[in-house]
Design a protein around this motif. Structure first.
Motif, PDB file in Angstrom:
ATOM      1  N   MET A   1       0.854  -1.173   0.000  1.00  0.00           N
ATOM      2  CA  MET A   1       0.000   0.000   0.000  1.00  0.00           C
ATOM      3  C   MET A   1       0.903   1.239   0.000  1.00  0.00           C
ATOM      4  SD  MET A   1      -3.026   1.027   2.739  1.00  0.00           S
ATOM      5  CE  MET A   1      -3.880  -0.501   2.541  1.00  0.00           C
ATOM      6  N   SER A   2       0.652   2.159  -0.906  1.00  0.00           N
ATOM      7  CA  SER A   2       1.447   3.381  -0.998  1.00  0.00           C
ATOM      8  C   SER A   2       0.951   4.416   0.022  1.00  0.00           C
ATOM      9  CB  SER A   2       1.342   3.957  -2.405  1.00  0.00           C
ATOM     10  OG  SER A   2       0.050   4.510  -2.607  1.00  0.00           O
ATOM     11  N   LEU A   3       1.756   5.459   0.215  1.00  0.00           N
ATOM     12  CA  LEU A   3       1.323   6.527   1.118  1.00  0.00           C
ATOM     13  C   LEU A   3       0.061   7.205   0.597  1.00  0.00           C
ATOM     14  CD1 LEU A   3       4.505   8.376   2.452  1.00  0.00           C
ATOM     15  CD2 LEU A   3       2.956   6.868   3.671  1.00  0.00           C
ATOM     16  N   ASN A   4      -0.091   7.291  -0.724  1.00  0.00           N
ATOM     17  CA  ASN A   4      -1.307   7.878  -1.288  1.00  0.00           C
ATOM     18  C   ASN A   4      -2.528   7.033  -0.947  1.00  0.00           C
ATOM     19  OD1 ASN A   4      -0.240  10.214  -2.513  1.00  0.00           O
ATOM     20  ND2 ASN A   4       0.516   9.003  -4.217  1.00  0.00           N
ATOM     21  N   GLU A   5      -2.391   5.714  -0.983  1.00  0.00           N
ATOM     22  CA  GLU A   5      -3.498   4.824  -0.626  1.00  0.00           C
ATOM     23  C   GLU A   5      -3.814   4.921   0.856  1.00  0.00           C
ATOM     24  OE1 GLU A   5      -3.010   1.208  -3.836  1.00  0.00           O
ATOM     25  OE2 GLU A   5      -1.512   1.382  -2.239  1.00  0.00           O
ATOM     26  N   ILE A   6      -2.768   4.991   1.673  1.00  0.00           N
ATOM     27  CA  ILE A   6      -2.970   5.151   3.113  1.00  0.00           C
ATOM     28  C   ILE A   6      -3.654   6.495   3.386  1.00  0.00           C
ATOM     29  CG2 ILE A   6      -1.798   5.446   5.337  1.00  0.00           C
ATOM     30  CD1 ILE A   6       0.291   3.394   4.308  1.00  0.00           C
ATOM     31  N   ALA A   7      -3.218   7.547   2.682  1.00  0.00           N
ATOM     32  CA  ALA A   7      -3.816   8.875   2.855  1.00  0.00           C
ATOM     33  C   ALA A   7      -5.310   8.846   2.517  1.00  0.00           C
ATOM     34  CB  ALA A   7      -3.091   9.902   1.991  1.00  0.00           C
ATOM     35  N   ALA A   8      -5.672   8.150   1.456  1.00  0.00           N
ATOM     36  CA  ALA A   8      -7.083   8.061   1.065  1.00  0.00           C
ATOM     37  C   ALA A   8      -7.900   7.354   2.142  1.00  0.00           C
ATOM     38  CB  ALA A   8      -7.216   7.331  -0.266  1.00  0.00           C
ATOM     39  N   ARG A   9      -7.329   6.318   2.711  1.00  0.00           N
ATOM     40  CA  ARG A   9      -8.024   5.580   3.771  1.00  0.00           C
ATOM     41  C   ARG A   9      -8.180   6.434   5.030  1.00  0.00           C
ATOM     42  NH1 ARG A   9      -6.607  -0.516   5.806  1.00  0.00           N
ATOM     43  NH2 ARG A   9      -8.295  -0.647   7.291  1.00  0.00           N
ATOM     44  N   VAL A  10      -7.108   7.126   5.389  1.00  0.00           N
ATOM     45  CA  VAL A  10      -7.159   8.004   6.560  1.00  0.00           C
ATOM     46  C   VAL A  10      -8.146   9.149   6.317  1.00  0.00           C
ATOM     47  CG1 VAL A  10      -5.831   9.628   7.968  1.00  0.00           C
ATOM     48  CG2 VAL A  10      -4.839   7.429   7.368  1.00  0.00           C
ATOM     49  N   GLN A  11      -8.199   9.646   5.083  1.00  0.00           N
ATOM     50  CA  GLN A  11      -9.105  10.743   4.764  1.00  0.00           C
ATOM     51  C   GLN A  11     -10.557  10.351   5.012  1.00  0.00           C
ATOM     52  OE1 GLN A  11      -8.213  14.038   3.780  1.00  0.00           O
ATOM     53  NE2 GLN A  11     -10.323  14.234   4.471  1.00  0.00           N
ATOM     54  N   ARG A  12     -10.903   9.126   4.649  1.00  0.00           N
ATOM     55  CA  ARG A  12     -12.278   8.658   4.910  1.00  0.00           C
ATOM     56  C   ARG A  12     -12.579   8.707   6.404  1.00  0.00           C
ATOM     57  NH1 ARG A  12     -10.763   5.051   0.787  1.00  0.00           N
ATOM     58  NH2 ARG A  12     -10.244   3.398   2.258  1.00  0.00           N
ATOM     59  N   ASN A  13     -11.604   8.317   7.217  1.00  0.00           N
ATOM     60  CA  ASN A  13     -11.790   8.350   8.671  1.00  0.00           C
ATOM     61  C   ASN A  13     -11.834   9.787   9.183  1.00  0.00           C
ATOM     62  OD1 ASN A  13     -11.837   5.572   8.701  1.00  0.00           O
ATOM     63  ND2 ASN A  13      -9.696   5.367   9.264  1.00  0.00           N
ATOM     64  N   LEU A  14     -11.005  10.663   8.611  1.00  0.00           N
ATOM     65  CA  LEU A  14     -11.019  12.076   9.014  1.00  0.00           C
ATOM     66  C   LEU A  14     -12.351  12.735   8.672  1.00  0.00           C
ATOM     67  CD1 LEU A  14      -7.478  13.355   7.952  1.00  0.00           C
ATOM     68  CD2 LEU A  14      -8.380  13.252  10.278  1.00  0.00           C
ATOM     69  N   ASP A  15     -12.937  12.329   7.554  1.00  0.00           N
ATOM     70  CA  ASP A  15     -14.233  12.885   7.158  1.00  0.00           C
ATOM     71  C   ASP A  15     -15.313  12.557   8.185  1.00  0.00           C
ATOM     72  OD1 ASP A  15     -13.103  13.945   4.866  1.00  0.00           O
ATOM     73  OD2 ASP A  15     -13.810  12.315   3.561  1.00  0.00           O
ATOM     74  N   ARG A  16     -15.199  11.373   8.807  1.00  0.00           N
ATOM     75  CA  ARG A  16     -16.175  10.957   9.822  1.00  0.00           C
ATOM     76  C   ARG A  16     -15.839  11.488  11.204  1.00  0.00           C
ATOM     77  NH1 ARG A  16     -15.920   4.811   9.152  1.00  0.00           N
ATOM     78  NH2 ARG A  16     -14.108   5.373   7.970  1.00  0.00           N
ATOM     79  N   ARG A  17     -14.543  11.495  11.531  1.00  0.00           N
ATOM     80  CA  ARG A  17     -14.082  11.897  12.865  1.00  0.00           C
ATOM     81  C   ARG A  17     -12.882  12.827  12.720  1.00  0.00           C
ATOM     82  NH1 ARG A  17     -12.810   6.349  13.620  1.00  0.00           N
ATOM     83  NH2 ARG A  17     -14.566   5.495  12.529  1.00  0.00           N
ATOM     84  N   PRO A  18     -13.132  14.133  12.553  1.00  0.00           N
ATOM     85  CA  PRO A  18     -12.022  15.078  12.358  1.00  0.00           C
ATOM     86  C   PRO A  18     -11.052  15.097  13.541  1.00  0.00           C
ATOM     87  CG  PRO A  18     -14.141  16.130  11.950  1.00  0.00           C
ATOM     88  CD  PRO A  18     -14.426  14.788  12.534  1.00  0.00           C
ATOM     89  N   LEU A  19      -9.818  15.369  13.241  1.00  0.00           N
ATOM     90  CA  LEU A  19      -8.764  15.497  14.241  1.00  0.00           C
ATOM     91  C   LEU A  19      -8.520  16.985  14.450  1.00  0.00           C
ATOM     92  CD1 LEU A  19      -6.613  13.844  15.860  1.00  0.00           C
ATOM     93  CD2 LEU A  19      -5.115  14.114  13.888  1.00  0.00           C
ATOM     94  N   ASP A  20      -8.534  17.447  15.695  1.00  0.00           N
ATOM     95  CA  ASP A  20      -8.381  18.874  15.961  1.00  0.00           C
ATOM     96  C   ASP A  20      -6.925  19.298  16.137  1.00  0.00           C
ATOM     97  OD1 ASP A  20      -7.945  17.649  18.377  1.00  0.00           O
ATOM     98  OD2 ASP A  20      -9.362  18.851  19.511  1.00  0.00           O
ATOM     99  N   SER A  21      -5.997  18.403  15.885  1.00  0.00           N
ATOM    100  CA  SER A  21      -4.573  18.679  15.990  1.00  0.00           C
ATOM    101  C   SER A  21      -3.902  18.274  14.679  1.00  0.00           C
ATOM    102  CB  SER A  21      -3.961  17.875  17.144  1.00  0.00           C
ATOM    103  OG  SER A  21      -4.626  18.163  18.345  1.00  0.00           O
TER     104      SER A  21
END
Length: 94
Positions: A1-21
Motif C-alpha cells: 500500500m502506498s502513502l497515497n493509498e494510506i492517505a485516502a483511507r485516513v481521509q475517509r476516517n477524518l471525514d467521519r471523525r475530524p482530528l483537531d490537531s
C-alpha cells in the motif's frame, strides 16, 4: 500500500471523525503523511506531533495488524512532540 493509498483511507476516517490537531507520519525514505486541517496530505507539513514509523508498519497499523501501544513499546513507532495528539491516533485507524 502506498502513502497515497494510506492517505485516502485516513481521509475517509477524518471525514467521519475530524482530528483537531496536526499529526505527521514520518516514514523515512518512503515519505511523510501529514494530517492537518481535516486533510490527509502526502508531504512534509508542520505538525504538533510526529510519529516515526516505517511505511510497512504504518500499513500494518492501518490494517489493525499492529497494536499502537505494542509498536511504541517495541520501538517500531516513535513519537516526538505532543504525546496527547499521538493518543488520538486510535480514532483514525481502521
Amino acid at each position: 500500500m502506498s502513502l497515497n493509498e494510506i492517505a485516502a483511507r485516513v481521509q475517509r476516517n477524518l471525514d467521519r471523525r475530524p482530528l483537531d490537531s496536526t499529526l505527521k507520519f514520518d516514514c523515512g525514505q518512503d515519505g511523510m503523511l501529514t494530517l492537518a486541517g481535516g486533510q490527509a496530505i502526502v508531504g512534509d507539513q508542520p505538525a504538533d506531533c510526529t510519529i516515526g514509523i516505517s511505511a510497512a508498519n504504518l500499513e500494518k497499523l492501518m490494517a489493525g495488524k499492529l497494536n499502537p501501544m505494542t509498536a511504541f513499546a517495541t520501538g517500531k513507532l516513535k513519537v516526538s512532540g505532543d504525546m496527547s495528539v499521538a493518543l488520538k491516533l486510535s480514532k483514525l485507524l481502521g
